[in-house]
Scaffold this active site. Structure first.
Site, mmCIF file in Angstrom:
data_model
loop_
_atom_site.group_PDB
_atom_site.id
_atom_site.type_symbol
_atom_site.label_atom_id
_atom_site.label_comp_id
_atom_site.label_asym_id
_atom_site.label_seq_id
_atom_site.Cartn_x
_atom_site.Cartn_y
_atom_site.Cartn_z
ATOM 1 N N ASN A 116 -1.282 -4.124 -5.484
ATOM 2 C CA ASN A 116 -0.029 -3.401 -5.875
ATOM 3 C C ASN A 116 0.604 -2.347 -4.990
ATOM 4 O O ASN A 116 -0.152 -1.596 -4.296
ATOM 5 C CB ASN A 116 -0.422 -2.849 -7.341
ATOM 6 C CG ASN A 116 -1.002 -3.819 -8.396
ATOM 7 O OD1 ASN A 116 -0.629 -4.973 -8.297
ATOM 8 N ND2 ASN A 116 -1.619 -3.270 -9.285
ATOM 9 N N ASP A 118 2.917 -0.200 -6.251
ATOM 10 C CA ASP A 118 3.657 0.708 -6.953
ATOM 11 C C ASP A 118 3.460 2.295 -6.823
ATOM 12 O O ASP A 118 3.722 2.986 -7.498
ATOM 13 C CB ASP A 118 3.618 0.275 -8.489
ATOM 14 C CG ASP A 118 2.208 -0.172 -8.875
ATOM 15 O OD1 ASP A 118 1.259 0.476 -8.424
ATOM 16 O OD2 ASP A 118 2.264 -0.895 -9.665
ATOM 17 N N HIS A 133 -1.404 -4.429 0.279
ATOM 18 C CA HIS A 133 0.021 -4.978 0.293
ATOM 19 C C HIS A 133 1.109 -3.928 0.525
ATOM 20 O O HIS A 133 2.336 -4.017 0.292
ATOM 21 C CB HIS A 133 0.357 -5.784 -0.905
ATOM 22 C CG HIS A 133 -0.512 -7.106 -0.699
ATOM 23 N ND1 HIS A 133 -0.517 -7.988 -2.021
ATOM 24 C CD2 HIS A 133 -1.233 -7.653 0.101
ATOM 25 C CE1 HIS A 133 -1.312 -8.903 -1.680
ATOM 26 N NE2 HIS A 133 -2.010 -8.857 -0.538
ATOM 27 N N CYS A 141 5.636 2.052 10.634
ATOM 28 C CA CYS A 141 6.174 1.678 11.704
ATOM 29 C C CYS A 141 5.340 0.430 12.355
ATOM 30 O O CYS A 141 4.155 0.192 12.187
ATOM 31 C CB CYS A 141 5.714 2.575 13.006
ATOM 32 S SG CYS A 141 5.754 2.100 14.819
ATOM 33 N N CYS A 162 10.391 5.011 14.901
ATOM 34 C CA CYS A 162 9.069 5.851 14.627
ATOM 35 C C CYS A 162 9.343 7.240 15.348
ATOM 36 O O CYS A 162 9.379 6.969 16.968
ATOM 37 C CB CYS A 162 8.144 4.938 15.016
ATOM 38 S SG CYS A 162 6.512 5.745 14.905
ATOM 39 N N CYS A 165 6.217 6.742 18.461
ATOM 40 C CA CYS A 165 6.181 5.765 19.298
ATOM 41 C C CYS A 165 7.479 5.108 19.648
ATOM 42 O O CYS A 165 7.611 4.200 20.536
ATOM 43 C CB CYS A 165 5.138 4.607 19.000
ATOM 44 S SG CYS A 165 5.418 3.449 18.026
HETATM 45 ZN ZN LIG Z 1 4.838 4.294 15.696
#
Ligand SMILES: [Zn+2]
Length: 262
Positions: A116, A118, A133, A141, A162, A165
């Site tokens: 889930n 949520d 998930h 990222c 990000c 990076c």
């Molecule tokens: Zn990153």
């Protein structure tokens, strides 16, 4: 007397005994426990896809092709996306979520995996949690897997980048066709190697990688406890099948463990 002819109360006590005699208890939860908090399922009666039609199965490819457009759609959701967002942002953890968190605090449950997105297990207090998930309240990222609370990500330029990076940021929830993030998958396999007792709640565990897991536990001689409203493909593998929702069964299981420990 076979186990399946026991009353529900006796089966719950038996499950509690199994939990107490195991070394490394883990749990897997799926959509069933979210439904009990008012989040609609995807398939079946009242399911989002039953109502709106199946989404494209190549969601990740669509994102990669045009991340800016995907972000624009995320920021002004329509149809099923809008419905699921409003359910996710108003749902609260139910007694099933709280019972799993309590089992962890009692030192019985070592870690859990949820399918889930949520955030309800975390909100209930579960700490050693693998969200295989993803989590709807986070942004990830796609290069380095760093995660950020959605509210903290600046959206002046789309797609956002990000800060670590400069990779493209995407919702942490795993899209169709998107590989499960490496860190979650590694944690999943690392934890599961030690597991000798596995609770499966609110899912028929037919989606990879969770699907491979009940079988692996059985092959190692471990025990499987199912908490599901209905029989599933996994039922014949289970040591014990507790019929009912997690919100009903899990608090009873916690109470039985406490009683046996006294
Ligand atoms: Zn990153």
């Amino acid at each position: 007397m076979t186990r399946q002819s026991l009353s529900q109360e006796e089966m719950i006590r038996e499950a509690a005994r199994l939990l107490l005699s195991s070394k490394y208890v883990m749990a897997l939860t799926g959509a069933g426990i979210s439904v009990e908090s008012g989040i609609p399922p995807f398939r079946g009666p009242g399911g989002l896809w039953t109502k709106y039609g199946e989404p494209p199965m190549n969601g990740y490819e669509i994102f990669l092709r045009d991340p800016k457009k995907a972000w624009e759609e995320r920021l002004s959701p329509k149809g099923p996306t809008k419905e699921i967002w409003s359910a996710l942002s108003t749902a609260d953890p139910n007694p099933g979520h709280h019972a799993f968190a309590e089992l962890e605090q009692m030192g019985i449950l070592r870690s859990m995996i949820t399918q889930n997105v949520d955030n309800l297990h975390k909100r209930a207090g579960s700490r050693n949690l693998i969200e295989i998930h993803g989590n709807f309240s986070l942004i990830r990222c796609i290069e380095c897997n760093s995660r950020y609370p959605a509210a903290e990500v600046p959206l002046k330029t789309l797609p956002p980048q990000c800060p670590q990076c400069e990779g493209i940021l995407k919702a942490d929830t795993v899209s169709f066709g998107e590989p499960i993030p490496r860190d979650a998958l590694d944690a999943f396999f690392q934890e599961s190697e030690q597991c000798d007792c596995f609770i499966v709640a609110g899912t028929s565990a037919t989606v990879y990688p969770a699907a491979s897991f009940p079988l692996a536990v059985r092959e190692r001689g471990g025990t499987l406890i199912e908490v599901n409203l209905y029989e599933s493909e996994m039922t014949p593998l289970c040591t014990l099948s507790l019929r009912g929702g997690s919100a009903e069964i899990m608090p009873k299981l916690v109470a039985a463990v406490k009683e046996l420990r006294q």
